[in-house]
Design a protein around this motif. Sequence first.
Motif, PDB file in Angstrom:
ATOM      1  N   GLU A   1     -20.245 -31.928 -18.725  1.00 38.94           N
ATOM      2  CA  GLU A   1     -19.528 -30.868 -19.438  1.00 38.94           C
ATOM      3  C   GLU A   1     -18.278 -30.459 -18.673  1.00 38.94           C
TER       4      GLU A   1
ATOM      5  N   ASP B   1     -23.567 -31.178 -25.842  1.00 38.55           N
ATOM      6  CA  ASP B   1     -24.841 -30.855 -26.489  1.00 38.55           C
ATOM      7  C   ASP B   1     -25.941 -31.195 -25.491  1.00 38.55           C
TER       8      ASP B   1
ATOM      9  N   GLU C   1     -29.176 -30.667 -25.431  1.00 39.61           N
ATOM     10  CA  GLU C   1     -30.389 -31.280 -25.975  1.00 39.61           C
ATOM     11  C   GLU C   1     -30.173 -32.761 -26.249  1.00 39.61           C
TER      12      GLU C   1
ATOM     13  N   ARG D   1     -28.446 -38.559 -32.610  1.00 38.55           N
ATOM     14  CA  ARG D   1     -28.446 -37.740 -31.387  1.00 38.55           C
ATOM     15  C   ARG D   1     -28.110 -38.604 -30.172  1.00 38.55           C
TER      16      ARG D   1
END
Length: 608
Positions: free
Chosen positions: A104, A496, A498, A565
């Motif tokens: 991130e 994200d 998760e 995902r």
Amino acid sequence: MVRERVIEIFRRALSEGAAQGRWPAADAGFSVEAPRDPKHGDFAVNAAMVLAKGAGKPPRVLAQAILEAVRAADAQQEIAALEIAGPGFINVRLAPDVWLRALERAVAAGADYGRTAVGKGKKVIVEYVSANPTGPMHVGHGRNAVTGDGVQSLLRWAGFDVTREYYVNDYGAQVLTLARSVHLRYQELHGRQITFPPKAYPGEYVKDIAAALKAELGDRFLDAPEPEWLALFRDRAVQHVLGMIKGDLAAINIEFDRWSSEKALYESGTVDRFLRFLEEKDLVYVGKLPPPKSKKGQAAPPPPPPPQDGDAHDAADDAVSPAEDLTLFRSSSYGDEVDRPVKKADGTPTYFCADIAYHWEKRQRADVLVDVLGADHGGYVPRLEAALEALGASRKDLHVVLIQMVNLTRGGEAVKMGKRAGNVVWLREVLDEVGRDAARFIFLTRRSDAPLDFDVELAKKQTLDNPVFYVQYGHARLSAIFAKAREAGHAVPDFDLEALRTLGSPEEQDLIRRIAAFPDMLAGAALAYEPHRVAFYLQETIAAFHSWYTQGKKSGERVIGPDGRKTAARLFLCRALKQVLANGLAVLGVSAPERMESPETRDIEAEV
């Protein structure tokens, strides 16, 4: 930086424990390093071993107490496991989310990811190249230039206030030899027969300088005595050659903030004032130079001077007779082997005198001095360190990066490319053939203090055998992945957590840790003045990426797959990795292409 988070947690725990009297303050510092074997955890901390003596406890006993304090100080539960190992190391294993958060940060910071404040508030002068202005830059100068530029770039990324400096040796014996060489060509252009002495400069550029002077001055100085033309010919020759050097530097994308002149040191009276300063401080005396001693105390012949290849330090200017009464600097009192002459018997300052005056002047402008010198000047370093210490600074204020020679080859065979001056291989010739990116990267594929084999044919190849192509190809492949993702309707993903937790393969975990380690790697390379570490990191990281990519193709786990995902997570990983590659290449002054056209890259888009 992940490592900084570990340091911060340990510092908090150690500070609280010291305030409670459980152990002394950790003023001496402690190390937090990644162990060689990842089975031992993510980091190993030696705090207990550093503090054991002051605490009066065995290191392993103290380590247990520190371990408990660290658990209490880890408010965000970033540490998953702690264990005591060996003589008292504390091995740390971080929670998986800590590594994912590094992705991130990499994406959020963008082009600034990797910048740190390690050197905040410190001024550094990096002096590099500093080739005598007696001819164009040769390949050895090119390695010096790229290494020095890599050092200054790393220091900027680490937060230092950096000045890039070139010291122009425009006063010594070599530029006078250049002036006399130009005058010989000047005579030749007027139809006279000339004979070049052994140490003259016969290159074509000397003819160009002479032709310009002939066009401007005619035969005015054809028969004039040397004192009437020497300074003029020297200054014009230096001006012309500096223009060539600046052109060579521009071709390899190197700029300087400051050009300092040796001649200006004399003309401004700086050298004379410095000599008086040495006399006032009783740092010089009149005497004879003692013969050098071997390790057994026996007299030994003086070492030969370094080759006159245009490097910064002009040994010819310091040639003195042991029988002369010289003004000697008391450098042996500060760790040097012998006292060094700063003024000859005729009152002429030596090159060493001007050089330490220049270094002392630089020290007034910066906290740290970095010199990038040819390896044949390694013996010159102790006397510079002694001079700084004698003048009230610290020898640690100077760091010297030594550059070993470059062996130019073509397909593994030694090659001579020079056409203008004997065996000299001009940098511009190499750049014209292999390109700037290849030259810059390949110059950094070995430690600077190790000889480098530069294969011209390899540097030209548009294949994965070429180290710079290999890294740039990885960046282009990542760009192609995103192009394919857009075609398939996948937006560029945001962070994200998760989704990223699905990245569980060993290859994915390795890439995540490499991305997280990038700022620490840059900071460590900056503090060690070793830009080759960045080139090594890029090659190793892109190899890890290609391995992951290939494994995914074989196992059916491509970046863009049926699981939305996982696709989002892998695209985000690729996004962070692409940024790291671009930033690493930027540190080295190498481009990061979005597309690469060659037979070996035609499959990039098709393979995604």
